[in-house]
Design an enzyme around this catalytic site. Structure first.
Site, PDB file in Angstrom:
ATOM      1  N   SER A  83       0.828  -1.209   0.000  1.00 14.32           N
ATOM      2  CA  SER A  83       0.000   0.000   0.000  1.00 14.32           C
ATOM      3  C   SER A  83       0.860   1.257   0.000  1.00 14.32           C
ATOM      4  O   SER A  83       1.991   1.261   0.488  1.00 14.32           O
ATOM      5  CB  SER A  83      -0.902   0.013   1.238  1.00 14.32           C
ATOM      6  OG  SER A  83      -1.758  -1.098   1.253  1.00 14.32           O
TER       7      SER A  83
HETATM    8  N1  SAH Z   1      -1.021  -4.697   4.118  1.00 13.97           N
HETATM    9  C1  SAH Z   1      -0.226  -4.685   2.907  1.00 13.97           C
HETATM   10  C2  SAH Z   1      -1.076  -4.532   1.673  1.00 13.97           C
HETATM   11  C3  SAH Z   1      -1.281  -5.819   0.991  1.00 13.97           C
HETATM   12  S1  SAH Z   1      -2.366  -5.765  -0.405  1.00 13.97           S
HETATM   13  C4  SAH Z   1       0.845  -3.610   3.011  1.00 13.97           C
HETATM   14  O1  SAH Z   1       1.335  -3.406   4.095  1.00 13.97           O
HETATM   15  O2  SAH Z   1       1.201  -2.987   2.040  1.00 13.97           O
HETATM   16  C5  SAH Z   1      -3.759  -6.658   0.237  1.00 13.97           C
HETATM   17  C6  SAH Z   1      -3.540  -8.119   0.558  1.00 13.97           C
HETATM   18  O3  SAH Z   1      -4.805  -8.664   0.919  1.00 13.97           O
HETATM   19  C7  SAH Z   1      -3.033  -8.995  -0.582  1.00 13.97           C
HETATM   20  O4  SAH Z   1      -1.819  -9.564  -0.193  1.00 13.97           O
HETATM   21  C8  SAH Z   1      -4.119 -10.065  -0.745  1.00 13.97           C
HETATM   22  O5  SAH Z   1      -3.614 -11.349  -1.046  1.00 13.97           O
HETATM   23  C9  SAH Z   1      -4.776 -10.033   0.612  1.00 13.97           C
HETATM   24  N2  SAH Z   1      -6.138 -10.568   0.659  1.00 13.97           N
HETATM   25  C10 SAH Z   1      -7.148 -10.458  -0.227  1.00 13.97           C
HETATM   26  N3  SAH Z   1      -8.234 -11.118   0.213  1.00 13.97           N
HETATM   27  C11 SAH Z   1      -7.905 -11.664   1.414  1.00 13.97           C
HETATM   28  C12 SAH Z   1      -8.604 -12.463   2.372  1.00 13.97           C
HETATM   29  N4  SAH Z   1      -9.856 -12.871   2.188  1.00 13.97           N
HETATM   30  N5  SAH Z   1      -7.939 -12.828   3.500  1.00 13.97           N
HETATM   31  C13 SAH Z   1      -6.676 -12.443   3.716  1.00 13.97           C
HETATM   32  N6  SAH Z   1      -5.949 -11.696   2.855  1.00 13.97           N
HETATM   33  C14 SAH Z   1      -6.561 -11.305   1.718  1.00 13.97           C
END
Ligand code: SAH
Length: 242
Positions: A83
């Site tokens: 993010s």
């Molecule tokens: N928190 C991260 C952002 C990751 S992007 C950061 O620090 O930058 C969002 C993430 O959500 C992705 O890795 C995706 O695989 C995950 N995601 C999507 N649906 C999900 C679910 N149902 N349970 C857990 N993770 C999920």
């Protein structure tokens, strides 16, 4: 003279690696990023201080490390992204305005859905009593574990490989989702402690908006008060594990 070649190669390698390593490891590059976020109007100082401490370059591929302190999302593999720092700051800033956080001076017990590379989990670890972070993609869950292992934090985030739509072992004072679905999974609302606040992206029309839910208890009756905030763009919240 082979020895001379070796010495030259070592000198070249040092020249190639050092300038970048020094630049990214220094606190000043993060302070510059935070100054830009402040100039953009982000004003939750505790959150900005946490961003100033977390080495974001440790959470992206080394080929992208030079861009780690720009305010951009970057690919982390498996079609997912880390993010934007401004988005992380804004989401956690909203959590701090929840009743529990205002009362406690920290975010309490935090649940993050969507660990990705672990960056936001590291920021949360500087601001919470405990952090649980759930990721559905095993490869990312493992990468996050390795990334977080390189960073020294006051609280070690508990990482879980599972479908975050089911939440985790609650209750939680703060819940933050990094992926947006069509609805808010009922488990999140059930696991939100009284006084707790949830911040999550959610589909609306053809886009997404940021939704805030407060679990308010009045005269013994629970209410989940929901407000909608600005339009956002997060990766989709999916079901099941990979
Ligand atoms: N928190 C991260 C952002 C990751 S992007 C950061 O620090 O930058 C969002 C993430 O959500 C992705 O890795 C995706 O695989 C995950 N995601 C999507 N649906 C999900 C679910 N149902 N349970 C857990 N993770 C999920």
């Amino acid at each position: 003279m082979p020895q001379r070649h070796l010495r030259e190669a070592a000198a070249d390698a040092a020249r190639l690696v050092q300038p970048q390593g020094q630049g990214l490891d220094s606190a000043s590059v993060r302070q510059r990023m935070v100054a830009r976020l402040r100039a953009e109007g982000l004003n939750e100082e505790r959150v900005l201080e946490a961003l100033a401490q977390v080495p974001r370059h440790e959470f992206v591929d080394s080929a992208l490390a030079a861009q780690a302190y720009e305010d951009t999302a970057l690919p982390i593999g498996h079609g997912q992204t880390i993010s934007k720092p401004s988005v992380v700051a804004h989401m956690i800033g909203l959590l701090f305005k929840g009743r529990s956080a205002v009362a406690q001076g920290h975010l309490g017990r935090v649940l993050e859905i969507g660990t990705g590379c672990g960056y936001q989990a590291a920021v949360l670890a500087l601001l919470a009593r405990s952090v649980v972070s759930v990721e559905r993609v095993q490869g990312l869950h493992e990468r996050a574990r390795a990334n977080l292992g390189r960073v020294r934090l006051p609280v070690v985030p508990k990482l879980i490989w599972a479908d975050g739509r089911l939440g985790a072992h609650g209750p939680f004072d703060s819940i933050v989702a990094a992926a947006g679905g069509e609805d808010l999974p009922p488990a999140w609302l059930q696991q939100l402690a009284p006084g707790g606040r949830l911040v999550a992206p959610m589909s609306k029309g053809s886009g997404q908006v940021l939704v805030v839910v407060d679990h308010v208890v009045e005269r013994g009756v629970s209410q989940w008060l929901r407000t909608e905030h600005e339009a956002v763009l997060f990766v989709p919240l999916k079901s099941g594990v990979l």
